[in-house]
Design a protein around this motif. Structure first.
Motif, PDB file in Angstrom:
ATOM      1  N   ALA A   1      36.313  30.365  40.234  1.00 53.15           N
ATOM      2  CA  ALA A   1      36.586  30.737  41.355  1.00 53.15           C
ATOM      3  C   ALA A   1      35.640  30.700  42.270  1.00 53.15           C
ATOM      4  O   ALA A   1      35.996  30.722  43.493  1.00 53.15           O
ATOM      5  CB  ALA A   1      36.765  32.397  40.973  1.00 53.15           C
ATOM      6  N   GLY A   2      34.588  30.395  42.067  1.00 53.47           N
ATOM      7  CA  GLY A   2      33.493  30.059  42.935  1.00 53.47           C
ATOM      8  C   GLY A   2      33.109  31.275  43.867  1.00 53.47           C
ATOM      9  O   GLY A   2      33.068  31.375  44.947  1.00 53.47           O
ATOM     10  N   THR A   3      32.874  32.282  43.136  1.00 57.93           N
ATOM     11  CA  THR A   3      32.727  33.513  43.715  1.00 57.93           C
ATOM     12  C   THR A   3      31.284  33.869  44.235  1.00 57.93           C
ATOM     13  O   THR A   3      30.960  34.687  44.865  1.00 57.93           O
ATOM     14  CB  THR A   3      33.078  34.774  42.716  1.00 57.93           C
ATOM     15  N   GLY A   4      30.347  32.967  43.673  1.00 55.69           N
ATOM     16  CA  GLY A   4      29.018  33.162  44.114  1.00 55.69           C
ATOM     17  C   GLY A   4      28.268  33.577  43.092  1.00 55.69           C
ATOM     18  O   GLY A   4      26.963  33.669  43.156  1.00 55.69           O
ATOM     19  N   SER A   5      28.719  34.201  41.848  1.00 58.61           N
ATOM     20  CA  SER A   5      27.836  34.721  40.915  1.00 58.61           C
ATOM     21  C   SER A   5      28.481  34.232  39.563  1.00 58.61           C
ATOM     22  O   SER A   5      29.826  34.208  39.434  1.00 58.61           O
ATOM     23  CB  SER A   5      27.944  36.244  41.032  1.00 58.61           C
ATOM     24  N   LEU A   6      27.674  34.016  38.609  1.00 56.04           N
ATOM     25  CA  LEU A   6      28.360  33.988  36.981  1.00 56.04           C
ATOM     26  C   LEU A   6      29.178  34.999  36.737  1.00 56.04           C
ATOM     27  O   LEU A   6      30.303  34.668  36.188  1.00 56.04           O
ATOM     28  CB  LEU A   6      27.105  33.918  36.116  1.00 56.04           C
ATOM     29  N   HIS A   7      28.919  36.291  36.937  1.00 51.41           N
ATOM     30  CA  HIS A   7      29.657  37.361  36.632  1.00 51.41           C
ATOM     31  C   HIS A   7      30.904  37.389  37.303  1.00 51.41           C
ATOM     32  O   HIS A   7      31.786  37.635  36.792  1.00 51.41           O
ATOM     33  CB  HIS A   7      28.793  39.048  36.709  1.00 51.41           C
ATOM     34  N   GLY A   8      30.992  37.230  38.499  1.00 51.19           N
ATOM     35  CA  GLY A   8      32.159  37.022  39.386  1.00 51.19           C
ATOM     36  C   GLY A   8      33.099  36.006  38.877  1.00 51.19           C
ATOM     37  O   GLY A   8      34.021  36.266  38.764  1.00 51.19           O
TER      38      GLY A   8
ATOM     39  N   ALA B   1      36.221  24.392  31.997  1.00 51.27           N
ATOM     40  CA  ALA B   1      36.135  25.312  32.984  1.00 51.27           C
ATOM     41  C   ALA B   1      35.008  26.087  32.994  1.00 51.27           C
ATOM     42  O   ALA B   1      34.420  26.416  33.736  1.00 51.27           O
ATOM     43  CB  ALA B   1      37.525  26.250  33.134  1.00 51.27           C
ATOM     44  N   PHE B   2      34.612  26.413  31.698  1.00 52.80           N
ATOM     45  CA  PHE B   2      33.340  27.194  31.244  1.00 52.80           C
ATOM     46  C   PHE B   2      32.197  26.292  31.892  1.00 52.80           C
ATOM     47  O   PHE B   2      30.956  26.604  32.216  1.00 52.80           O
ATOM     48  CB  PHE B   2      33.332  27.644  29.832  1.00 52.80           C
ATOM     49  N   ALA B   3      32.197  24.980  31.435  1.00 51.57           N
ATOM     50  CA  ALA B   3      30.991  24.181  31.884  1.00 51.57           C
ATOM     51  C   ALA B   3      30.844  24.053  33.281  1.00 51.57           C
ATOM     52  O   ALA B   3      29.737  23.976  33.819  1.00 51.57           O
ATOM     53  CB  ALA B   3      31.424  22.501  31.293  1.00 51.57           C
ATOM     54  N   GLU B   4      32.142  23.891  34.035  1.00 55.74           N
ATOM     55  CA  GLU B   4      31.847  23.918  35.637  1.00 55.74           C
ATOM     56  C   GLU B   4      31.195  25.314  36.039  1.00 55.74           C
ATOM     57  O   GLU B   4      30.441  25.204  37.056  1.00 55.74           O
ATOM     58  CB  GLU B   4      33.196  23.798  36.068  1.00 55.74           C
ATOM     59  N   ILE B   5      31.397  26.450  35.495  1.00 58.68           N
ATOM     60  CA  ILE B   5      31.048  27.672  35.980  1.00 58.68           C
ATOM     61  C   ILE B   5      29.657  27.872  35.378  1.00 58.68           C
ATOM     62  O   ILE B   5      28.772  28.180  36.283  1.00 58.68           O
ATOM     63  CB  ILE B   5      31.534  29.020  35.155  1.00 58.68           C
ATOM     64  N   ILE B   6      28.961  27.173  34.269  1.00 61.48           N
ATOM     65  CA  ILE B   6      27.802  27.128  33.951  1.00 61.48           C
ATOM     66  C   ILE B   6      26.873  26.296  34.968  1.00 61.48           C
ATOM     67  O   ILE B   6      25.987  26.655  35.297  1.00 61.48           O
ATOM     68  CB  ILE B   6      27.756  26.842  32.642  1.00 61.48           C
TER      69      ILE B   6
END
Length: 195
Positions: free
Chosen positions: A62-69, A119-124
């Motif tokens: 999502a690119g929400t700006g936070s890991l949690h988001g 997808a998880f790799a990109e978020i991390i």
């Protein structure tokens, strides 16, 4: 043709349920040969899984700006797919097929699960770049913390998963990923420090 096969599969699951679904029925209603289906899907369970859970592209981080988001956005998108009546019928059958069919298990790992872990790799990676995580965490572990918990709640424990529980799972996964990144910080290759 792909769309027709998957749409027909969804319709038949809604009408007759997963146990009564057959490749013959899908082929006849979709107006395609069984061979066309088997060229695309190794089994009835795989075809139904794609039709009910994994047909659409995976939600982009999502690119929400936070890991949690980002984890919350991802689990909400998966919850919509995984909580449908069709997916709840299908998951136990698919798990059984995966356990008894190593070839299907490998195919499942190399396609669906690999895409989810990417997808998880990109978020991390984004969280590390923002300085939110002390270092990288194995995407497979993050996947297990978030979607493994959701799958267990829906398909094994049969819990009524609502948005509050989804939010709690995202919070717990974010805390777990952060703790793992802190634990692995400074250890070559990201291996866990000895206890």
């Amino acid at each position: 043709m792909d769309h027709r096969i998957l749409q027909t599969t969804r319709e038949l699951i809604d009408e007759v349920g997963y146990p009564a679904l057959t490749v013959d029925r899908v082929a006849a209603r979709a107006g395609v040969g069984k061979a066309a289906i088997y060229r695309r899907y190794a089994s009835k369970a795989e075809m139904a899984f794609v039709a009910t859970v994994h047909e659409q592209r995976l939600p982009l981080p999502a690119g929400t700006g936070s890991l949690h988001g980002d984890l919350l956005a991802l689990i909400r998108a998966f919850h919509v797919r995984m909580a449908t009546p069709a997916a709840r019928q299908l998951a136990p059958a698919l798990i059984g097929e995966l356990a008894g069919n190593p070839e299907l298990g490998t195919r499942f790992q190399d396609t669906f699960l690999a895409a989810e872990r990417a997808a998880f790799a990109e978020i991390i990676e984004q969280a590390v770049a923002r300085g939110e995580l002390a270092g990288a965490v194995d995407p497979a572990t993050a996947h297990l913390l978030l979607l493994g918990s959701l799958a267990s709640a829906l398909y094994i424990l049969n819990l009524p998963v609502d948005d509050a529980m989804v939010a709690d799972l995202a919070t717990a996964a974010a805390a777990g990923v952060t703790a793992l990144a802190d634990r692995h910080r400074g250890v070559p290759g990201g291996a866990a420090e000895p206890r």
